[in-house]
Design a protein around this motif. Structure first.
Motif, PDB file in Angstrom:
ATOM      1  N   LYS A 140       0.819  -1.218   0.000  1.00  0.00           N
ATOM      2  CA  LYS A 140       0.000   0.000   0.000  1.00  0.00           C
ATOM      3  C   LYS A 140       0.849   1.263   0.000  1.00  0.00           C
ATOM      4  O   LYS A 140       0.302   2.369   0.052  1.00  0.00           O
ATOM      5  CB  LYS A 140      -0.924   0.007   1.218  1.00  0.00           C
ATOM      6  CG  LYS A 140      -1.950  -1.107   1.225  1.00  0.00           C
ATOM      7  CD  LYS A 140      -2.855  -1.000   2.443  1.00  0.00           C
ATOM      8  CE  LYS A 140      -3.903  -2.097   2.435  1.00  0.00           C
ATOM      9  NZ  LYS A 140      -4.809  -2.017   3.621  1.00  0.00           N
ATOM     10  N   ASN A 141       2.174   1.099  -0.024  1.00  0.00           N
ATOM     11  CA  ASN A 141       3.078   2.263   0.047  1.00  0.00           C
ATOM     12  C   ASN A 141       2.696   3.176   1.210  1.00  0.00           C
ATOM     13  O   ASN A 141       2.622   4.405   1.062  1.00  0.00           O
ATOM     14  CB  ASN A 141       3.052   3.061  -1.259  1.00  0.00           C
ATOM     15  CG  ASN A 141       4.090   2.573  -2.246  1.00  0.00           C
ATOM     16  OD1 ASN A 141       4.925   1.726  -1.931  1.00  0.00           O
ATOM     17  ND2 ASN A 141       4.054   3.102  -3.441  1.00  0.00           N
ATOM     18  N   THR A 142       2.454   2.554   2.336  1.00  0.00           N
ATOM     19  CA  THR A 142       1.971   3.291   3.502  1.00  0.00           C
ATOM     20  C   THR A 142       2.831   2.959   4.713  1.00  0.00           C
ATOM     21  O   THR A 142       3.205   1.804   4.925  1.00  0.00           O
ATOM     22  CB  THR A 142       0.505   2.936   3.795  1.00  0.00           C
ATOM     23  OG1 THR A 142      -0.289   3.260   2.652  1.00  0.00           O
ATOM     24  CG2 THR A 142      -0.018   3.716   4.990  1.00  0.00           C
ATOM     25  N   VAL A 143       3.119   3.989   5.492  1.00  0.00           N
ATOM     26  CA  VAL A 143       3.801   3.797   6.762  1.00  0.00           C
ATOM     27  C   VAL A 143       2.870   4.285   7.866  1.00  0.00           C
ATOM     28  O   VAL A 143       2.132   5.255   7.700  1.00  0.00           O
ATOM     29  CB  VAL A 143       5.158   4.548   6.798  1.00  0.00           C
ATOM     30  CG1 VAL A 143       4.975   6.048   6.681  1.00  0.00           C
ATOM     31  CG2 VAL A 143       5.954   4.180   8.037  1.00  0.00           C
ATOM     32  N   TYR A 144       2.885   3.564   8.976  1.00  0.00           N
ATOM     33  CA  TYR A 144       1.991   3.846  10.090  1.00  0.00           C
ATOM     34  C   TYR A 144       2.799   4.181  11.350  1.00  0.00           C
ATOM     35  O   TYR A 144       3.939   3.734  11.509  1.00  0.00           O
ATOM     36  CB  TYR A 144       1.114   2.632  10.392  1.00  0.00           C
ATOM     37  CG  TYR A 144       0.297   2.145   9.225  1.00  0.00           C
ATOM     38  CD1 TYR A 144       0.740   1.082   8.438  1.00  0.00           C
ATOM     39  CD2 TYR A 144      -0.917   2.738   8.901  1.00  0.00           C
ATOM     40  CE1 TYR A 144       0.003   0.627   7.355  1.00  0.00           C
ATOM     41  CE2 TYR A 144      -1.669   2.294   7.832  1.00  0.00           C
ATOM     42  CZ  TYR A 144      -1.203   1.232   7.065  1.00  0.00           C
ATOM     43  OH  TYR A 144      -1.945   0.791   6.002  1.00  0.00           O
ATOM     44  N   LEU A 145       2.164   4.918  12.224  1.00  0.00           N
ATOM     45  CA  LEU A 145       2.716   5.144  13.551  1.00  0.00           C
ATOM     46  C   LEU A 145       1.591   4.916  14.548  1.00  0.00           C
ATOM     47  O   LEU A 145       0.662   5.718  14.639  1.00  0.00           O
ATOM     48  CB  LEU A 145       3.286   6.554  13.699  1.00  0.00           C
ATOM     49  CG  LEU A 145       3.983   6.815  15.034  1.00  0.00           C
ATOM     50  CD1 LEU A 145       5.277   5.989  15.122  1.00  0.00           C
ATOM     51  CD2 LEU A 145       4.297   8.296  15.219  1.00  0.00           C
ATOM     52  N   GLN A 146       1.673   3.800  15.257  1.00  0.00           N
ATOM     53  CA  GLN A 146       0.708   3.504  16.310  1.00  0.00           C
ATOM     54  C   GLN A 146       1.222   4.141  17.595  1.00  0.00           C
ATOM     55  O   GLN A 146       2.332   3.832  18.043  1.00  0.00           O
ATOM     56  CB  GLN A 146       0.558   1.996  16.500  1.00  0.00           C
ATOM     57  CG  GLN A 146      -0.400   1.609  17.615  1.00  0.00           C
ATOM     58  CD  GLN A 146      -1.832   2.005  17.322  1.00  0.00           C
ATOM     59  OE1 GLN A 146      -2.327   1.818  16.218  1.00  0.00           O
ATOM     60  NE2 GLN A 146      -2.514   2.543  18.330  1.00  0.00           N
ATOM     61  N   MET A 147       0.415   5.018  18.163  1.00  0.00           N
ATOM     62  CA  MET A 147       0.826   5.751  19.359  1.00  0.00           C
ATOM     63  C   MET A 147      -0.099   5.388  20.505  1.00  0.00           C
ATOM     64  O   MET A 147      -1.308   5.667  20.444  1.00  0.00           O
ATOM     65  CB  MET A 147       0.782   7.259  19.096  1.00  0.00           C
ATOM     66  CG  MET A 147       1.611   7.688  17.901  1.00  0.00           C
ATOM     67  SD  MET A 147       1.673   9.478  17.677  1.00  0.00           S
ATOM     68  CE  MET A 147      -0.032   9.831  17.289  1.00  0.00           C
ATOM     69  N   ASN A 148       0.445   4.757  21.525  1.00  0.00           N
ATOM     70  CA  ASN A 148      -0.313   4.359  22.704  1.00  0.00           C
ATOM     71  C   ASN A 148       0.187   5.123  23.927  1.00  0.00           C
ATOM     72  O   ASN A 148       1.284   5.683  23.916  1.00  0.00           O
ATOM     73  CB  ASN A 148      -0.183   2.859  22.934  1.00  0.00           C
ATOM     74  CG  ASN A 148      -0.731   2.033  21.792  1.00  0.00           C
ATOM     75  OD1 ASN A 148      -1.678   2.425  21.113  1.00  0.00           O
ATOM     76  ND2 ASN A 148      -0.131   0.875  21.555  1.00  0.00           N
ATOM     77  N   SER A 149      -0.613   5.104  24.960  1.00  0.00           N
ATOM     78  CA  SER A 149      -0.238   5.768  26.223  1.00  0.00           C
ATOM     79  C   SER A 149       0.253   7.185  25.970  1.00  0.00           C
ATOM     80  O   SER A 149       1.306   7.591  26.474  1.00  0.00           O
ATOM     81  CB  SER A 149       0.841   4.950  26.941  1.00  0.00           C
ATOM     82  OG  SER A 149       0.402   3.638  27.196  1.00  0.00           O
ATOM     83  N   LEU A 150      -0.512   7.915  25.209  1.00  0.00           N
ATOM     84  CA  LEU A 150      -0.092   9.270  24.830  1.00  0.00           C
ATOM     85  C   LEU A 150      -0.012  10.187  26.043  1.00  0.00           C
ATOM     86  O   LEU A 150      -0.808  10.071  26.992  1.00  0.00           O
ATOM     87  CB  LEU A 150      -1.039   9.833  23.784  1.00  0.00           C
ATOM     88  CG  LEU A 150      -0.792   9.289  22.370  1.00  0.00           C
ATOM     89  CD1 LEU A 150      -2.021   9.482  21.492  1.00  0.00           C
ATOM     90  CD2 LEU A 150       0.416   9.965  21.750  1.00  0.00           C
ATOM     91  N   LYS A 151       0.956  11.102  25.971  1.00  0.00           N
ATOM     92  CA  LYS A 151       1.192  12.066  27.032  1.00  0.00           C
ATOM     93  C   LYS A 151       1.048  13.480  26.469  1.00  0.00           C
ATOM     94  O   LYS A 151       1.247  13.682  25.259  1.00  0.00           O
ATOM     95  CB  LYS A 151       2.612  11.897  27.587  1.00  0.00           C
ATOM     96  CG  LYS A 151       2.923  10.497  28.082  1.00  0.00           C
ATOM     97  CD  LYS A 151       4.395  10.404  28.504  1.00  0.00           C
ATOM     98  CE  LYS A 151       4.732   8.998  28.980  1.00  0.00           C
ATOM     99  NZ  LYS A 151       6.161   8.891  29.398  1.00  0.00           N
ATOM    100  N   PRO A 152       0.754  14.445  27.316  1.00  0.00           N
ATOM    101  CA  PRO A 152       0.660  15.837  26.824  1.00  0.00           C
ATOM    102  C   PRO A 152       1.924  16.287  26.095  1.00  0.00           C
ATOM    103  O   PRO A 152       1.843  17.052  25.127  1.00  0.00           O
ATOM    104  CB  PRO A 152       0.420  16.635  28.106  1.00  0.00           C
ATOM    105  CG  PRO A 152      -0.300  15.682  28.995  1.00  0.00           C
ATOM    106  CD  PRO A 152       0.331  14.344  28.727  1.00  0.00           C
TER     107      PRO A 152
END
Length: 118
Positions: free
Chosen positions: A75-87
């Motif tokens: 898919k020519n796609t890059v992802y960034l899964q972001m968990n436990s996000l902080k301010p």
């Protein structure tokens, strides 16, 4: 012409999750890396996560164990899964594509805003 289009940013409460996507269109050769960078107001742009052409990953210390970068070559796609996000994760997130041989080429997306509230 290579173009990168990010999506997936938004407003989320601390502790929440978001997934950023970056779709690459156009032709390129000898992929070196795809990555995510971020820039908070008044600060320099910094590397968040990188995935090499061979699939090796690198993360900023501040996001290790919370963020995961991945790539879907079909898919020519890059992802960034972001968990436990902080301010302190609040920033504009930019996708980067680097390719080439002796000459390197860098392309950037337009950026997507991520805001983490307390």
């Amino acid at each position: 012409q290579v173009q990168l289009v990010e999506s997936g940013g938004g407003l989320v409460q601390a502790g929440g999750s978001l997934r950023l996507s970056c779709v690459v269109s156009g032709s390129f050769f000898r992929l070196k890396s795809m990555g995510w960078y971020r820039q908070a107001p008044g600060k320099q742009r910094e590397l968040v996560a990188l995935i090499s052409g061979g699939g090796m990953t690198k993360y900023a210390d501040s996001v290790k164990g919370r963020f995961t970068i991945s790539r879907d070559n079909a898919k020519n796609t890059v992802y960034l899964q972001m968990n436990s996000l902080k301010p302190e994760d609040t920033a504009v997130y930019y996708c980067n594509l680097r390719f080439g041989g002796a000459n390197e080429y860098d392309y950037w997306g337009q950026g997507t805003q991520v805001t983490v509230s307390t």
